[in-house]
Design a protein around this motif. Structure first.
Motif, PDB file in Angstrom:
ATOM      1  N   LEU A 252       0.832  -1.198   0.000  1.00  0.00           N
ATOM      2  CA  LEU A 252       0.000   0.000   0.000  1.00  0.00           C
ATOM      3  C   LEU A 252       0.874   1.259   0.000  1.00  0.00           C
ATOM      4  CD1 LEU A 252      -3.014   0.612  -0.006  1.00  0.00           C
ATOM      5  CD2 LEU A 252      -2.903   0.807   2.464  1.00  0.00           C
ATOM      6  N   ILE A 253       1.930   1.257   0.789  1.00  0.00           N
ATOM      7  CA  ILE A 253       2.854   2.392   0.803  1.00  0.00           C
ATOM      8  C   ILE A 253       3.547   2.525  -0.540  1.00  0.00           C
ATOM      9  CG2 ILE A 253       5.030   3.211   1.807  1.00  0.00           C
ATOM     10  CD1 ILE A 253       4.004   2.016   4.484  1.00  0.00           C
ATOM     11  N   PHE A 254       3.951   1.410  -1.129  1.00  0.00           N
ATOM     12  CA  PHE A 254       4.585   1.431  -2.447  1.00  0.00           C
ATOM     13  C   PHE A 254       3.651   2.042  -3.492  1.00  0.00           C
ATOM     14  CE2 PHE A 254       5.390  -0.742  -6.523  1.00  0.00           C
ATOM     15  CZ  PHE A 254       6.674  -0.278  -6.769  1.00  0.00           C
ATOM     16  N   ASP A 255       2.378   1.637  -3.491  1.00  0.00           N
ATOM     17  CA  ASP A 255       1.410   2.212  -4.435  1.00  0.00           C
ATOM     18  C   ASP A 255       1.170   3.693  -4.164  1.00  0.00           C
ATOM     19  OD1 ASP A 255       1.025   0.001  -5.992  1.00  0.00           O
ATOM     20  OD2 ASP A 255      -0.805  -0.658  -4.974  1.00  0.00           O
ATOM     21  N   PHE A 256       1.142   4.089  -2.888  1.00  0.00           N
ATOM     22  CA  PHE A 256       0.933   5.494  -2.555  1.00  0.00           C
ATOM     23  C   PHE A 256       2.085   6.354  -3.057  1.00  0.00           C
ATOM     24  CE2 PHE A 256       1.443   9.137   0.294  1.00  0.00           C
ATOM     25  CZ  PHE A 256       0.220   9.776   0.072  1.00  0.00           C
ATOM     26  N   VAL A 257       3.308   5.876  -2.864  1.00  0.00           N
ATOM     27  CA  VAL A 257       4.474   6.629  -3.334  1.00  0.00           C
ATOM     28  C   VAL A 257       4.464   6.717  -4.857  1.00  0.00           C
ATOM     29  CG1 VAL A 257       7.005   6.518  -3.510  1.00  0.00           C
ATOM     30  CG2 VAL A 257       5.892   6.128  -1.319  1.00  0.00           C
ATOM     31  N   LYS A 258       4.029   5.669  -5.492  1.00  0.00           N
ATOM     32  CA  LYS A 258       4.017   5.617  -6.959  1.00  0.00           C
ATOM     33  C   LYS A 258       2.946   6.525  -7.554  1.00  0.00           C
ATOM     34  CE  LYS A 258       3.579   1.979 -10.391  1.00  0.00           C
ATOM     35  NZ  LYS A 258       3.427   0.532 -10.517  1.00  0.00           N
TER      36      LYS A 258
END
Length: 51
Positions: free
Chosen positions: A15-21
């Motif tokens: 979820l954090i990876f998608d948010f940063v992306k």
């Protein structure tokens, strides 16, 4: 218990990876994170069961 912890950490990490992306939370990113966490949790549980 380790399986649940592992799946939760995968969910949060993805979820954090998608948010940063994408710079926002969407239903699609939350759903994909949940699916990935479930699959990873099942895989971890199977590995724990075998070994």
């Amino acid at each position: 218990m380790s399986t649940i912890t592992f799946a939760f950490s995968i969910f949060c990490g993805w979820l954090i990876f998608d948010f940063v992306k994408h710079r926002k939370f969407t239903k699609e990113s939350v759903a994909s994170s949940l699916v990935i966490a479930i699959v990873a949790g099942l895989f971890w549980w199977i590995l724990d069961w075998i070994f």
